[in-house]
Design a protein around this motif. Structure first.
Motif, PDB file in Angstrom:
ATOM      1  N   GLU A  79      -1.378   6.544  -6.132  1.00 16.11           N
ATOM      2  CA  GLU A  79      -0.415   7.321  -6.912  1.00 16.11           C
ATOM      3  C   GLU A  79       0.500   8.184  -6.060  1.00 16.11           C
ATOM      4  N   ASP A  80       0.080   8.501  -4.815  1.00 15.51           N
ATOM      5  CA  ASP A  80       0.859   9.399  -3.967  1.00 15.51           C
ATOM      6  C   ASP A  80       1.773   8.670  -2.980  1.00 15.51           C
ATOM      7  N   ILE A  81       2.060   7.407  -3.245  1.00 19.53           N
ATOM      8  CA  ILE A  81       2.990   6.638  -2.424  1.00 19.53           C
ATOM      9  C   ILE A  81       4.362   6.635  -3.094  1.00 19.53           C
ATOM     10  N   VAL A  82       5.393   6.872  -2.293  1.00 18.76           N
ATOM     11  CA  VAL A  82       6.781   6.746  -2.751  1.00 18.76           C
ATOM     12  C   VAL A  82       7.432   5.649  -1.916  1.00 18.76           C
ATOM     13  N   PHE A  83       7.883   4.601  -2.577  1.00 14.73           N
ATOM     14  CA  PHE A  83       8.396   3.436  -1.870  1.00 14.73           C
ATOM     15  C   PHE A  83       9.864   3.592  -1.494  1.00 14.73           C
ATOM     16  N   ASP A  84      10.220   2.979  -0.369  1.00 11.11           N
ATOM     17  CA  ASP A  84      11.612   2.912   0.061  1.00 11.11           C
ATOM     18  C   ASP A  84      12.355   1.841  -0.725  1.00 11.11           C
ATOM     19  N   PRO A  85      13.670   1.998  -0.907  1.00 13.29           N
ATOM     20  CA  PRO A  85      14.456   0.927  -1.547  1.00 13.29           C
ATOM     21  C   PRO A  85      14.311  -0.380  -0.770  1.00 13.29           C
TER      22      PRO A  85
END
Length: 261
Positions: A79-85
């Protein structure tokens, strides 16, 4: 090929999680909370399926998502991952370039306190270097995992009896069953730092749990690898517990691991 992100979450608002994580692909979210529920919605015109569960254990959450995966490639996440475009295209491109790869590990930006690995050059993952990768760095061919009957341990990881190690056991089983594992330098996103849900310091439970894990990973060599582990991390881990005491606790864990077979 189609990619699905398989997310293990705890007490999240699942209808907001796709936006929070910047998901661009299809995803299955398994959320540990206080009730059972199911919902689905579309985000960036991609299907997001959400399973809420009252049971505990990160291995159970990952297996629940894996059982329902429909994509050719599954990318495990938290849940604490933010993906790059563009992460979806990047993952699929690496599997196209590495046609014999069953499992590939990727890079993520992480807080210095959590930095356990970084792929500085591409290459094969072997028995001597598989034990350092977190699950959120791993993508796999779904059919390869099912063909070899590979899943996550329910004994190890957050919410389970033993505090961590489900990621190492997963890659251990992949190697043991003959899958081809690769590391690449492609970066997919960032881990947003948060306090660990399981780590309570280098206490008695930490060393005993690590001993149980090492029994499952290394068998008859568990005591040797335990001593190696303690010597390698003595400055960080042995400030309050001495080397001999920590080694005694790990050996106790090894015995406990043997008794559970």
């Amino acid at each position: 090929m189609k990619l699905q992100v398989l997310v293990a979450a705890v007490n999240q608002e699942v209808n907001k999680l796709a936006e929070k994580m910047k998901l661009e692909s299809e995803a299955i979210i398994v959320n540990q909370c206080d009730h059972f529920d199911y919902c689905e919605y579309r985000h960036n015109d991609k299907q997001i399926r959400c399973f809420s569960m009252a049971e505990r254990g990160v291995g159970l959450s990952r297996n629940t998502a894996l059982m329902r995966a429909e994509g050719d490639i599954c990318l495990f996440s938290d849940e604490d991952i933010v993906f790059d475009p563009g992460y979806e295209k990047a993952v699929l491109s690496e599997f196209e370039k590495n046609a014999d790869a069953d499992v590939i590990t990727f890079n993520f930006r992480v807080d210095a306190k959590r930095a356990t690995y970084y792929n500085r050059k591409p290459g094969r993952i072997r028995w001597y270097n598989y034990g350092r990768y977190p699950t959120y760095a791993v993508a796999a061919r779904t059919e390869a995992l099912r063909r070899k009957n590979i899943c996550f341990s329910l004994l190890f990881g957050g919410g389970a009896r033993y505090s961590n190690g489900e990621d190492s056991l997963f890659l251990h089983d992949c190697l043991k069953k003959g899958l081809h594992l690769y590391a690449v330098t492609t970066q997919l996103g960032q881990e947003v730092y948060r306090e660990s849900t399981w780590f309570k310091g280098y206490n008695q439970k930490f060393f005993v749990d690590r001993g149980v894990l090492y029994h499952h990973l290394y068998g008859r060599l568990a005591e040797l690898f335990s001593l190696r582990f303690l010597l390698a991390h003595r400055k960080e881990m042995l400030k309050e517990t001495g080397l001999l005491e920590a080694y005694r606790l790990m050996k106790r864990g090894i015995v406990e691991g043997k008794s559970r077979k």
